[in-house]
Design a protein around this motif. Structure first.
Motif, PDB file in Angstrom:
ATOM      1  N   ALA A  33      17.676 -28.533  37.062  1.00 52.82           N
ATOM      2  CA  ALA A  33      16.248 -28.386  37.363  1.00 52.82           C
ATOM      3  C   ALA A  33      16.115 -27.984  38.822  1.00 52.82           C
ATOM      4  N   GLU A  34      15.500 -26.836  39.083  1.00 50.40           N
ATOM      5  CA  GLU A  34      15.339 -26.347  40.461  1.00 50.40           C
ATOM      6  C   GLU A  34      13.850 -26.251  40.787  1.00 50.40           C
ATOM      7  N   ARG A  35      13.496 -26.867  41.903  1.00 51.43           N
ATOM      8  CA  ARG A  35      12.083 -26.925  42.306  1.00 51.43           C
ATOM      9  C   ARG A  35      11.494 -25.552  42.601  1.00 51.43           C
ATOM     10  N   ASP A 158      19.892 -32.220  45.388  1.00 48.94           N
ATOM     11  CA  ASP A 158      18.621 -31.635  45.802  1.00 48.94           C
ATOM     12  C   ASP A 158      18.434 -31.621  47.326  1.00 48.94           C
ATOM     13  N   GLY A 159      19.534 -31.522  48.040  1.00 48.07           N
ATOM     14  CA  GLY A 159      19.465 -31.200  49.459  1.00 48.07           C
ATOM     15  C   GLY A 159      19.000 -32.344  50.348  1.00 48.07           C
ATOM     16  N   VAL A 160      18.810 -32.000  51.634  1.00 48.22           N
ATOM     17  CA  VAL A 160      18.568 -33.024  52.664  1.00 48.22           C
ATOM     18  C   VAL A 160      17.305 -33.853  52.398  1.00 48.22           C
ATOM     19  N   LEU A 182      15.955 -21.030  65.236  1.00 47.02           N
ATOM     20  CA  LEU A 182      15.206 -19.898  64.692  1.00 47.02           C
ATOM     21  C   LEU A 182      16.240 -18.854  64.293  1.00 47.02           C
ATOM     22  N   TYR A 183      16.384 -18.675  62.986  1.00 49.34           N
ATOM     23  CA  TYR A 183      17.412 -17.762  62.458  1.00 49.34           C
ATOM     24  C   TYR A 183      16.809 -16.416  62.117  1.00 49.34           C
ATOM     25  N   GLY A 184      17.525 -15.330  62.461  1.00 48.11           N
ATOM     26  CA  GLY A 184      17.089 -13.992  62.101  1.00 48.11           C
ATOM     27  C   GLY A 184      18.291 -13.091  61.864  1.00 48.11           C
ATOM     28  N   GLY A 319      30.326 -25.873  60.493  1.00 47.29           N
ATOM     29  CA  GLY A 319      30.216 -25.052  59.274  1.00 47.29           C
ATOM     30  C   GLY A 319      30.912 -25.664  58.082  1.00 47.29           C
ATOM     31  N   VAL A 320      30.671 -26.963  57.829  1.00 44.37           N
ATOM     32  CA  VAL A 320      31.364 -27.597  56.706  1.00 44.37           C
ATOM     33  C   VAL A 320      30.437 -28.221  55.667  1.00 44.37           C
ATOM     34  N   GLY A 321      29.121 -28.171  55.878  1.00 43.55           N
ATOM     35  CA  GLY A 321      28.201 -28.817  54.930  1.00 43.55           C
ATOM     36  C   GLY A 321      28.324 -28.241  53.531  1.00 43.55           C
TER      37      GLY A 321
HETATM   38  C1  LIG Z   1      21.421 -22.822  59.473  1.00 45.82           C
HETATM   39  C2  LIG Z   1      22.508 -23.442  58.677  1.00 45.82           C
HETATM   40  C3  LIG Z   1      23.753 -22.874  58.692  1.00 45.82           C
HETATM   41  C4  LIG Z   1      24.790 -23.452  57.944  1.00 45.82           C
HETATM   42  N1  LIG Z   1      26.013 -22.903  57.965  1.00 45.82           N
HETATM   43  C5  LIG Z   1      27.002 -23.460  57.211  1.00 45.82           C
HETATM   44  C6  LIG Z   1      28.297 -22.879  57.161  1.00 45.82           C
HETATM   45  O1  LIG Z   1      28.586 -21.871  57.812  1.00 45.82           O
HETATM   46  N2  LIG Z   1      29.238 -23.460  56.345  1.00 45.82           N
HETATM   47  C7  LIG Z   1      28.963 -24.577  55.634  1.00 45.82           C
HETATM   48  O2  LIG Z   1      29.845 -25.101  54.927  1.00 45.82           O
HETATM   49  N3  LIG Z   1      27.726 -25.149  55.659  1.00 45.82           N
HETATM   50  C8  LIG Z   1      26.753 -24.614  56.415  1.00 45.82           C
HETATM   51  N4  LIG Z   1      25.522 -25.172  56.426  1.00 45.82           N
HETATM   52  C9  LIG Z   1      25.248 -26.348  55.596  1.00 45.82           C
HETATM   53  C10 LIG Z   1      24.923 -25.946  54.178  1.00 45.82           C
HETATM   54  O3  LIG Z   1      23.898 -25.002  54.128  1.00 45.82           O
HETATM   55  C11 LIG Z   1      24.539 -27.162  53.342  1.00 45.82           C
HETATM   56  O4  LIG Z   1      25.400 -28.236  53.621  1.00 45.82           O
HETATM   57  C12 LIG Z   1      24.606 -26.815  51.861  1.00 45.82           C
HETATM   58  O5  LIG Z   1      23.626 -25.858  51.533  1.00 45.82           O
HETATM   59  C13 LIG Z   1      24.413 -28.066  51.028  1.00 45.82           C
HETATM   60  O6  LIG Z   1      24.415 -27.692  49.660  1.00 45.82           O
HETATM   61  P1  LIG Z   1      23.620 -28.577  48.635  1.00 45.82           P
HETATM   62  O7  LIG Z   1      23.891 -27.985  47.291  1.00 45.82           O
HETATM   63  O8  LIG Z   1      23.919 -30.002  48.854  1.00 45.82           O
HETATM   64  O9  LIG Z   1      22.089 -28.401  49.028  1.00 45.82           O
HETATM   65  P2  LIG Z   1      21.200 -27.061  49.096  1.00 45.82           P
HETATM   66  O10 LIG Z   1      22.048 -25.849  49.145  1.00 45.82           O
HETATM   67  O11 LIG Z   1      20.219 -27.320  50.192  1.00 45.82           O
HETATM   68  O12 LIG Z   1      20.451 -27.067  47.707  1.00 45.82           O
HETATM   69  C14 LIG Z   1      19.470 -28.014  47.359  1.00 45.82           C
HETATM   70  C15 LIG Z   1      18.596 -27.389  46.264  1.00 45.82           C
HETATM   71  O13 LIG Z   1      17.772 -28.402  45.689  1.00 45.82           O
HETATM   72  C16 LIG Z   1      16.461 -27.883  45.485  1.00 45.82           C
HETATM   73  N5  LIG Z   1      15.557 -29.034  45.417  1.00 45.82           N
HETATM   74  C17 LIG Z   1      15.064 -29.758  46.448  1.00 45.82           C
HETATM   75  N6  LIG Z   1      14.307 -30.766  45.977  1.00 45.82           N
HETATM   76  C18 LIG Z   1      14.332 -30.678  44.624  1.00 45.82           C
HETATM   77  C19 LIG Z   1      13.758 -31.448  43.582  1.00 45.82           C
HETATM   78  N7  LIG Z   1      13.021 -32.533  43.842  1.00 45.82           N
HETATM   79  N8  LIG Z   1      13.981 -31.073  42.301  1.00 45.82           N
HETATM   80  C20 LIG Z   1      14.733 -29.985  42.020  1.00 45.82           C
HETATM   81  N9  LIG Z   1      15.303 -29.206  42.986  1.00 45.82           N
HETATM   82  C21 LIG Z   1      15.114 -29.566  44.263  1.00 45.82           C
HETATM   83  C22 LIG Z   1      16.264 -26.966  46.672  1.00 45.82           C
HETATM   84  O14 LIG Z   1      15.233 -26.040  46.433  1.00 45.82           O
HETATM   85  C23 LIG Z   1      17.653 -26.311  46.779  1.00 45.82           C
HETATM   86  O15 LIG Z   1      17.744 -25.172  45.963  1.00 45.82           O
HETATM   87  C24 LIG Z   1      24.509 -24.605  57.187  1.00 45.82           C
HETATM   88  C25 LIG Z   1      23.227 -25.172  57.176  1.00 45.82           C
HETATM   89  C26 LIG Z   1      22.233 -24.602  57.931  1.00 45.82           C
HETATM   90  C27 LIG Z   1      20.863 -25.245  57.932  1.00 45.82           C
END
Ligand SMILES: Cc1cc2nc3c(=O)[nH]c(=O)nc-3n(C[C@H](O)[C@H](O)[C@H](O)COP(=O)(O)OP(=O)(O)OC[C@H]3O[C@@H](n4cnc5c(N)ncnc54)[C@H](O)[C@@H]3O)c2cc1C
Length: 383
Positions: A33-35, A158-160, A182-184, A319-321
């Motif tokens: 399920a994706e928001r 579902d991310g941070v 600020l990313y571009g 760059g490990v998240g």
């Molecule tokens: C600027 C930046 C640069 C980065 N560079 C790197 C890098 O070079 N290398 C690296 O390893 N990591 C990097 N990271 C970290 C990395 O982006 C994250 O750690 C990674 O995306 C985490 O994956 P995830 O699947 O846990 O969460 P996400 O990729 O954030 O996915 C979460 C998903 O859940 C969805 N969601 C949210 N709430 C809900 C809900 N209630 N119901 C359903 N869906 C929901 C969101 O829409 C999203 O699609 C970077 C992060 C940032 C901010």
């Protein structure tokens, strides 16, 4: 006994999609399920560095054809990281040997996510948020926008800002590191490429003094898809006070306004830095707040678990998240698939996953925070 368990994943981000690929490939009943209404709804960033652990996890999760597609659409490897003052005086540089051609070293985030979606079709339901859950013994009722579904396991990917984590671990905290990015993107047209110092095209570069600084990293795709062209990722990092806007204003700002804020921020820096920001695409700018999860103690395993940023969010330094989210996905998938194959309990499989994921995740958060302190100086907030 884990016979034909039903797995619901909250979030079609990097970790959630890798998990879904692995489970779907092995015939496990999984739905995501994706928001967001579509993958294009929200810009999530540009370049991701993929390390050997991330490569290993991708190999474990993805069907070979999807892995090939992800590799073919990844970026050409760089061979250098470097640090400079804001006047572009080099203060450190490290060079790396070329990795094997089969290794993925960097990806454009949207292209990567499109690759991870390949072949999942109706497994992923966009425009469907997980809003809560009710656990009852070994089962869980997952509340979604527009209804609910029964499952054997809910995975919060579902991310941070995870809604699943907030319900499962209401005490788990996220700390604001007091920095905004600020990313571009600077499109690497021949004219723009000529303006970029060659070393800045060789990998990640940071230029700055303390917490005020800029980062650059090229993405040169092995194969161009979906109209994405090569670009130099540009990022401006500062505190809200240095930016002169609060978070409400930052979130409401147009990309063009964010570009102007970045231009104001680099006004005193080296002319080449100013030119690269000036020539970057104003419509490409998006804001990101640097945050990190506070460590949480192990919890009693049940029919709800977490992976990736939902449990151990960290700043992008290091760059490990994403790589850690991929490792979580591969480990959890293998625990579930093994339990299904042997008719073992899903509960024990999830417990085994959590026993590895939790300490690893928070070790990685600590290492990323340490790097953030060294990169941005001691002013970084950790309260
Ligand atoms: C600027 C930046 C640069 C980065 N560079 C790197 C890098 O070079 N290398 C690296 O390893 N990591 C990097 N990271 C970290 C990395 O982006 C994250 O750690 C990674 O995306 C985490 O994956 P995830 O699947 O846990 O969460 P996400 O990729 O954030 O996915 C979460 C998903 O859940 C969805 N969601 C949210 N709430 C809900 C809900 N209630 N119901 C359903 N869906 C929901 C969101 O829409 C999203 O699609 C970077 C992060 C940032 C901010």
């Amino acid at each position: 006994m884990a016979t034909d368990p039903r797995i619901v994943v909250a979030g079609a981000g990097i970790g959630g999609l890798a998990l879904a690929q692995a489970l779907h490939r092995h015939g496990v009943d999984v739905s995501v399920a994706e928001r967001d209404r579509s993958p294009q709804t929200r810009g999530q960033g540009y370049r991701l560095h993929i390390d050997p652990d991330g490569n290993d996890a991708l190999r474990r999760c993805l069907p070979p054809a999807v892995l090939d597609l992800v590799r073919d659409t990844s970026g050409v490897s760089g061979d250098r990281i470097a640090g400079y003052t804001d006047q572009l005086v080099e203060v450190m540089a490290q060079e790396f040997p070329d990795p094997p051609e089969s290794e993925i070293t960097n990806v454009d985030r949207d292209t990567f996510r499109a690759g991870l979606l390949t072949g999942l079709g109706p497994v992923v339901r966009f425009g469907t948020a997980v809003t809560g859950f009710e656990a009852d013994g070994d089962r869980v009722r997952v509340e979604l926008t527009g209804g609910s579904v029964e499952a054997d396991l809910l995975v919060g990917a579902d991310g941070v800002g995870s809604a699943v984590r907030r319900a499962l671990l209401p005490h788990a905290g996220i700390q604001d590191l007091g920095l905004r990015c600020l990313y571009g993107r600077l499109p690497l047209t021949p004219a723009n490429t000529a303006l970029v110092p060659p070393d800045l095209l060789r990998g990640f570069s940071w230029a700055g003094l303390g917490p005020l600084g800029v980062g650059f990293a090229p993405v040169r795709l092995r194969t161009k898809v979906n109209g994405v062209s090569d670009y130099l990722m540009t990022t401006f990092v500062a505190s809200p006070e240095q930016l002169g806007v609060d978070d409400g204003q930052l979130l409401a700002a147009t990309p063009e306004h964010l570009h102007r804020l970045a231009l104001d921020g680099v006004a005193g820096m080296h002319p080449t830095i100013r030119t690269l920001f000036d020539r970057s695409d104003p419509s490409s700018y998006l804001p990101i707040a640097l945050r990190a999860a506070r460590p949480v103690a192990p919890w009693a395993t049940g029919p709800v678990t977490l992976l990736g940023d939902a449990i151990h969010a960290m700043p992008p330094t290091g760059g490990v998240g994403a790589n850690t989210a991929l490792r979580d996905a591969a480990d959890l998938a293998e625990c579930i698939i093994g339990a299904v194959a042997d008719g073992r309990s899903l509960h024990d499989a999830v417990a085994a996953y959590e026993a590895v994921m939790l300490p690893r995740g928070f070790d990685t958060v600590a290492a990323s925070l340490d790097l953030a302190r060294r990169m941005f100086g001691t002013e970084i907030a950790t309260g």
